[in-house]
Design a protein around this motif. Structure first.
Motif, PDB file in Angstrom:
ATOM      1  N   PHE A 137      -3.909  -4.714  -2.552  1.00 55.25           N
ATOM      2  CA  PHE A 137      -3.532  -4.359  -3.726  1.00 55.25           C
ATOM      3  C   PHE A 137      -4.401  -3.123  -4.164  1.00 55.25           C
ATOM      4  O   PHE A 137      -3.834  -2.236  -4.179  1.00 55.25           O
ATOM      5  CB  PHE A 137      -3.774  -4.689  -4.553  1.00 55.25           C
ATOM      6  CG  PHE A 137      -3.573  -6.312  -5.292  1.00 55.25           C
ATOM      7  CD1 PHE A 137      -3.666  -6.754  -4.775  1.00 55.25           C
ATOM      8  CD2 PHE A 137      -2.803  -6.256  -6.180  1.00 55.25           C
ATOM      9  CE1 PHE A 137      -2.795  -8.525  -4.950  1.00 55.25           C
ATOM     10  CE2 PHE A 137      -1.922  -7.433  -6.966  1.00 55.25           C
ATOM     11  CZ  PHE A 137      -2.089  -8.532  -5.937  1.00 55.25           C
ATOM     12  N   ALA A 138      -5.764  -2.701  -3.673  1.00 51.30           N
ATOM     13  CA  ALA A 138      -5.910  -1.521  -3.965  1.00 51.30           C
ATOM     14  C   ALA A 138      -5.634  -0.107  -2.875  1.00 51.30           C
ATOM     15  O   ALA A 138      -5.717   1.231  -3.454  1.00 51.30           O
ATOM     16  CB  ALA A 138      -7.274  -1.477  -2.971  1.00 51.30           C
ATOM     17  N   ARG A 139      -5.102  -0.228  -1.702  1.00 46.22           N
ATOM     18  CA  ARG A 139      -4.072   0.403  -0.990  1.00 46.22           C
ATOM     19  C   ARG A 139      -3.018   1.293  -2.059  1.00 46.22           C
ATOM     20  O   ARG A 139      -3.204   1.923  -2.288  1.00 46.22           O
ATOM     21  CB  ARG A 139      -3.828   0.173   0.288  1.00 46.22           C
ATOM     22  CG  ARG A 139      -4.873  -0.159   0.905  1.00 46.22           C
ATOM     23  CD  ARG A 139      -4.154  -0.059   2.767  1.00 46.22           C
ATOM     24  NE  ARG A 139      -5.854  -0.458   3.308  1.00 46.22           N
ATOM     25  CZ  ARG A 139      -5.677  -1.230   4.167  1.00 46.22           C
ATOM     26  NH1 ARG A 139      -5.011  -2.312   4.344  1.00 46.22           N
ATOM     27  NH2 ARG A 139      -6.808  -1.623   5.158  1.00 46.22           N
ATOM     28  N   TYR A 140      -2.413   0.016  -2.652  1.00 51.09           N
ATOM     29  CA  TYR A 140      -0.894   0.717  -3.495  1.00 51.09           C
ATOM     30  C   TYR A 140      -1.673   1.184  -4.635  1.00 51.09           C
ATOM     31  O   TYR A 140      -0.833   1.802  -4.380  1.00 51.09           O
ATOM     32  CB  TYR A 140      -0.368  -1.047  -3.777  1.00 51.09           C
ATOM     33  CG  TYR A 140       0.404  -1.055  -5.214  1.00 51.09           C
ATOM     34  CD1 TYR A 140       1.255  -0.772  -4.885  1.00 51.09           C
ATOM     35  CD2 TYR A 140      -0.723  -1.319  -6.364  1.00 51.09           C
ATOM     36  CE1 TYR A 140       2.228  -0.506  -6.896  1.00 51.09           C
ATOM     37  CE2 TYR A 140       0.501  -1.581  -7.280  1.00 51.09           C
ATOM     38  CZ  TYR A 140       1.526  -0.457  -7.299  1.00 51.09           C
ATOM     39  OH  TYR A 140       2.279  -0.951  -8.781  1.00 51.09           O
ATOM     40  N   LEU A 141      -2.752   0.712  -5.162  1.00 44.06           N
ATOM     41  CA  LEU A 141      -3.180   1.438  -5.836  1.00 44.06           C
ATOM     42  C   LEU A 141      -3.634   3.103  -5.703  1.00 44.06           C
ATOM     43  O   LEU A 141      -3.257   3.770  -6.267  1.00 44.06           O
ATOM     44  CB  LEU A 141      -4.745   0.729  -6.842  1.00 44.06           C
ATOM     45  CG  LEU A 141      -4.057  -0.408  -7.705  1.00 44.06           C
ATOM     46  CD1 LEU A 141      -5.196  -1.374  -7.896  1.00 44.06           C
ATOM     47  CD2 LEU A 141      -2.976   0.008  -8.976  1.00 44.06           C
ATOM     48  N   VAL A 142      -4.403   3.676  -4.652  1.00 43.27           N
ATOM     49  CA  VAL A 142      -4.892   4.669  -4.081  1.00 43.27           C
ATOM     50  C   VAL A 142      -3.761   5.181  -4.017  1.00 43.27           C
ATOM     51  O   VAL A 142      -2.735   6.408  -4.276  1.00 43.27           O
ATOM     52  CB  VAL A 142      -5.731   4.526  -3.254  1.00 43.27           C
ATOM     53  CG1 VAL A 142      -5.637   5.591  -2.885  1.00 43.27           C
ATOM     54  CG2 VAL A 142      -7.052   3.714  -3.734  1.00 43.27           C
ATOM     55  N   ASP A 143      -2.494   5.081  -3.525  1.00 39.91           N
ATOM     56  CA  ASP A 143      -1.465   5.237  -2.745  1.00 39.91           C
ATOM     57  C   ASP A 143      -0.128   5.979  -4.432  1.00 39.91           C
ATOM     58  O   ASP A 143      -0.165   7.086  -4.187  1.00 39.91           O
ATOM     59  CB  ASP A 143      -0.569   4.776  -1.990  1.00 39.91           C
ATOM     60  CG  ASP A 143      -1.127   5.023  -1.074  1.00 39.91           C
ATOM     61  OD1 ASP A 143      -2.298   5.666  -0.205  1.00 39.91           O
ATOM     62  OD2 ASP A 143      -0.479   4.038   0.436  1.00 39.91           O
ATOM     63  N   ASN A 144      -0.418   5.176  -5.374  1.00 45.49           N
ATOM     64  CA  ASN A 144       0.725   5.456  -6.375  1.00 45.49           C
ATOM     65  C   ASN A 144      -0.175   6.332  -7.421  1.00 45.49           C
ATOM     66  O   ASN A 144       0.504   6.540  -8.767  1.00 45.49           O
ATOM     67  CB  ASN A 144       0.858   4.254  -6.833  1.00 45.49           C
ATOM     68  CG  ASN A 144       2.204   3.735  -5.740  1.00 45.49           C
ATOM     69  OD1 ASN A 144       3.268   4.607  -5.458  1.00 45.49           O
ATOM     70  ND2 ASN A 144       1.902   3.212  -5.681  1.00 45.49           N
ATOM     71  N   GLY A 145      -1.776   6.443  -7.119  1.00 43.81           N
ATOM     72  CA  GLY A 145      -2.079   7.223  -8.097  1.00 43.81           C
ATOM     73  C   GLY A 145      -2.568   6.706  -8.969  1.00 43.81           C
ATOM     74  O   GLY A 145      -3.541   7.332 -10.224  1.00 43.81           O
ATOM     75  N   HIS A 146      -2.852   5.375  -9.235  1.00 45.37           N
ATOM     76  CA  HIS A 146      -3.958   4.639 -10.057  1.00 45.37           C
ATOM     77  C   HIS A 146      -4.789   5.098 -10.093  1.00 45.37           C
ATOM     78  O   HIS A 146      -6.056   4.095 -11.062  1.00 45.37           O
ATOM     79  CB  HIS A 146      -2.994   3.375 -11.076  1.00 45.37           C
ATOM     80  CG  HIS A 146      -1.668   3.439 -10.138  1.00 45.37           C
ATOM     81  ND1 HIS A 146      -1.286   3.753 -12.146  1.00 45.37           N
ATOM     82  CD2 HIS A 146      -0.578   2.700 -10.068  1.00 45.37           C
ATOM     83  CE1 HIS A 146       0.125   3.742 -11.858  1.00 45.37           C
ATOM     84  NE2 HIS A 146       0.298   2.985  -9.943  1.00 45.37           N
ATOM     85  N   ALA A 147      -5.805   5.113  -8.192  1.00 42.72           N
ATOM     86  CA  ALA A 147      -7.592   5.516  -8.849  1.00 42.72           C
ATOM     87  C   ALA A 147      -7.602   5.643  -7.353  1.00 42.72           C
ATOM     88  O   ALA A 147      -6.338   6.140  -6.019  1.00 42.72           O
ATOM     89  CB  ALA A 147      -8.392   3.724  -7.925  1.00 42.72           C
ATOM     90  N   LYS A 148      -8.206   7.099  -7.445  1.00 38.35           N
ATOM     91  CA  LYS A 148      -8.450   8.595  -7.100  1.00 38.35           C
ATOM     92  C   LYS A 148      -9.205   7.466  -5.438  1.00 38.35           C
ATOM     93  O   LYS A 148      -8.971   8.030  -4.370  1.00 38.35           O
ATOM     94  CB  LYS A 148      -9.621   9.119  -6.954  1.00 38.35           C
ATOM     95  CG  LYS A 148     -11.477   8.661  -7.275  1.00 38.35           C
ATOM     96  CD  LYS A 148     -12.072  10.184  -7.544  1.00 38.35           C
ATOM     97  CE  LYS A 148     -13.116  10.194  -7.795  1.00 38.35           C
ATOM     98  NZ  LYS A 148     -14.273   9.242  -7.572  1.00 38.35           N
ATOM     99  N   ASP A 149      -9.879   6.708  -4.982  1.00 40.55           N
ATOM    100  CA  ASP A 149     -10.428   5.908  -3.863  1.00 40.55           C
ATOM    101  C   ASP A 149     -10.169   4.328  -3.596  1.00 40.55           C
ATOM    102  O   ASP A 149     -10.178   4.054  -5.244  1.00 40.55           O
ATOM    103  CB  ASP A 149     -11.365   6.227  -3.501  1.00 40.55           C
ATOM    104  CG  ASP A 149     -12.342   6.256  -4.550  1.00 40.55           C
ATOM    105  OD1 ASP A 149     -12.645   5.564  -4.813  1.00 40.55           O
ATOM    106  OD2 ASP A 149     -13.540   7.453  -4.826  1.00 40.55           O
ATOM    107  N   MET A 150     -10.407   3.830  -2.798  1.00 41.22           N
ATOM    108  CA  MET A 150     -10.728   2.167  -2.991  1.00 41.22           C
ATOM    109  C   MET A 150     -12.032   1.729  -3.707  1.00 41.22           C
ATOM    110  O   MET A 150     -11.561   0.765  -4.162  1.00 41.22           O
ATOM    111  CB  MET A 150     -11.058   1.436  -1.018  1.00 41.22           C
ATOM    112  CG  MET A 150      -9.444   2.230  -0.240  1.00 41.22           C
ATOM    113  SD  MET A 150      -8.242   0.759  -0.979  1.00 41.22           S
ATOM    114  CE  MET A 150      -8.865  -0.559   0.664  1.00 41.22           C
TER     115      MET A 150
END
Ligand code: AMP
Ligand code: MN
Ligand code: MN
Ligand code: MN
Length: 291
Positions: A137-150
């Motif tokens: 989930f964290a990787r998906y959120l980062v890759d899609n611009g929802h979080a700047k890092d893990m």
């Protein structure tokens, strides 16, 4: 020279990014002599890892990292030297993976309520055929611009105070330790400092863990500072536990969390491998001698 021993690492059979073969090759390049592959709730990567280890000339230990719910929190128990054919162990792990799928759906629903769309389909791509973890989930959120890092992804979405947090409903300490021990393995409390328990609470955990048949504690792991390692070594001695060492490596990129890196045990610890037959290779050809 002492052999380099790393008894905690992940492949893409859980939330690592490397294949078991890539992991073994990287371990070899980093000078690791003994490696345990310890995927979350899964031993499916071990066959491939063994093949690669044989070619690379390093010793591979059968491992697993079991998700446990203890005192309403998650605790990880590493199993080392397990028989992967053990039915009770495999059924237990399968049950946890089913729980993971249920939890992943709940987290996806929460993220969609927060405005994201197509979450579960994307997570399935990140997890592949394996059970989803929060790391996916964290990787998906980062890759899609929802979080700047893990770290931010965990803080804002996936951690205890995050919008999409769903606590794990894992197995009991007794079950996890029992499966590991009955499968011929040694049970080890993973990264004890990370639970942020009081000494009293950790003592209660250790007492129950030992009562269930557990014998080891991770003293050296990448995220434990030197003073924390010394403290865990004292606790290991106090409770007569063997000491383990493992990087908890998941993916390349962070030089502080690297296979075989900075895993020395403090003096006066009794290592979990004290009765293992470890063969130190005198010479080793790394990457065909090119490195
Ligand atoms: P799960 O078992 O699905 O709850 O996912 C736990 C995994 O998430 C751990 O094994 C770590 O690999 C990863 N993790 C937990 N907290 C963090 C964090 N703050 N930053 C990066 N990864 C984390
Ligand atoms: Mn993980
Ligand atoms: Mn863990
Ligand atoms: Mn781990």
């Amino acid at each position: 020279m002492n052999p380099v021993i790393d008894l905690h690492a992940h492949s893409h059979y859980s939330d690592g990014t490397l294949s078991p073969a890539e992991l073994v090759l990287r371990a070899q390049n980093k000078g690791v002599d003994v490696l345990a592959l310890t995927d979350h709730d899964n031993t499916a990567g071990l066959a491939e890892a063994h093949k690669a280890a044989q070619q690379a000339g390093l010793t591979l230990i059968n491992g697993v990292e079991v998700s446990v719910t203890w005192a309403r929190r998650t605790v990880h128990i590493v199993g080392l030297g397990i028989d992967t054919e053990n039915t009770a162990l495999q059924q237990g792990l399968e049950g946890i993976r089913e729980q993971r799928a249920i939890r992943a759906n709940k987290m996806a629903v929460k993220l969609e309520k927060a405005g994201l769309s197509g979450v579960m389909a994307s997570i399935k791509e990140y997890a592949g055929t394996e059970a989803a973890t929060r790391t996916h989930f964290a990787r998906y959120l980062v890759d899609n611009g929802h979080a700047k890092d893990m770290q931010t992804a965990f803080k804002r979405f996936l951690g205890k105070k995050g919008k999409a947090f769903v606590g794990g409903d894992w197995v009991s300490l007794e079950e996890a330790v029992g499966w590991i021990v009955n499968a011929g393995g040694q049970a080890v409390i993973a990264h004890p400092v990370r639970y942020k328990m009081t000494d009293t609470k950790l003592g209660v955990l250790i007492d129950e863990f030992k009562h269930a048949g557990g014998t080891g504690i991770e003293v050296s792991t990448a995220t434990h500072m030197p003073h924390e390692r010394r403290k865990m070594a004292i606790i290991a001695a106090q409770y007569e536990l063997l000491s383990s060492a493992g990087s908890d490596f998941h993916s390349p990129g962070n030089p502080r969390i690297e296979l075989g890196h900075n895993l020395g045990l403090p003096a006066d610890t009794v290592p979990v491998w004290k009765d293992w037959e470890i063969e130190k290779k005198a010479t080793k050809v790394v990457n065909g001698g090119l490195l």
